[in-house]
Design a protein around this motif. Sequence first.
Motif, short mmCIF file in Angstrom:
data_model
loop_
_atom_site.label_atom_id
_atom_site.label_comp_id
_atom_site.label_asym_id
_atom_site.label_seq_id
_atom_site.Cartn_x
_atom_site.Cartn_y
_atom_site.Cartn_z
N GLN A 59 0.84 -1.19 0.00
CA GLN A 59 0.00 0.00 0.00
C GLN A 59 0.88 1.24 0.00
O GLN A 59 1.84 1.34 0.75
CB GLN A 59 -0.90 0.02 1.24
N GLN A 60 0.52 2.18 -0.85
CA GLN A 60 1.25 3.43 -0.91
C GLN A 60 0.60 4.40 0.07
O GLN A 60 -0.62 4.51 0.14
CB GLN A 60 1.19 3.98 -2.33
N LEU A 62 -0.83 7.72 1.72
CA LEU A 62 -1.52 8.87 1.15
C LEU A 62 -0.60 10.08 1.18
O LEU A 62 0.20 10.24 2.11
CB LEU A 62 -2.79 9.17 1.96
N ARG A 112 -2.12 13.33 -6.95
CA ARG A 112 -2.37 12.12 -6.15
C ARG A 112 -3.36 12.40 -5.03
O ARG A 112 -4.23 11.59 -4.74
CB ARG A 112 -1.06 11.57 -5.58
N LEU A 115 -6.85 12.55 -6.50
CA LEU A 115 -7.37 11.26 -6.96
C LEU A 115 -7.51 10.21 -5.85
O LEU A 115 -8.50 9.49 -5.79
CB LEU A 115 -6.48 10.69 -8.07
N ASP A 116 -6.52 10.13 -4.98
CA ASP A 116 -6.46 9.04 -4.00
C ASP A 116 -6.87 9.42 -2.59
O ASP A 116 -7.07 8.56 -1.75
CB ASP A 116 -5.04 8.46 -3.93
N TYR A 118 -5.90 12.13 0.86
CA TYR A 118 -4.71 12.76 1.43
C TYR A 118 -4.77 12.71 2.94
O TYR A 118 -5.79 12.36 3.54
CB TYR A 118 -4.63 14.24 0.99
#
Length: 186
Positions: A59-60, A62, A112, A115-116, A118
């Motif tokens: 997992q990246q 946030l 990012r 989209l993902d 934060y």
Amino acid sequence: MTKEMKRPTSDITQDSIKPSLSNAVEFYTNKIREAHKCIQERDEYINYLESKLSNAKPQQALPVVPEFVAEFIDKAKENLSLYGALFYIRDDTNKELDKWVFRQPNQDLFARAWLDGYEIEKPNLFYIALPKVYRLNDSVFVSKIENGTISEFIKGKDCALKLTEQEIKSIDERYWQFAVPVEDGE
């Protein structure tokens, strides 16, 4: 002519029912065992798949953005696309947002975050620890500010105010030299 009726005889007795009941109990007990085994196998398979997924792609984290960027994203996502938001930032009068978003390393970070999701950057907090004053042997910490003026002090950090650099400098720039960073967990 009337037909003569005889009382029916029954071959069913308590002893004749017992084997049928015990067969039914055994049948359902076996089915419950099979269902339980099936559930255990399913759970083991789910655990196996979860471990494969967690090992397959880490997992990246946030992206971490300042609070003013997070507030803009929350408001802008209601009406704008990422592309529209970037144009809006360029045309808007918020120079701080424009300066932050269009710095080279922050462009990808902003995309990012849009989209993902934060995480909001935690501001660095500080105590104001004044040196020995007015017959006190230890440093004192600021515990209350009224109308931009320090109005109360305390000996320990427990009830001391936690302030950002900007808040300290807004009281008086000279207090910045007495700033002590707040440790994690304080």
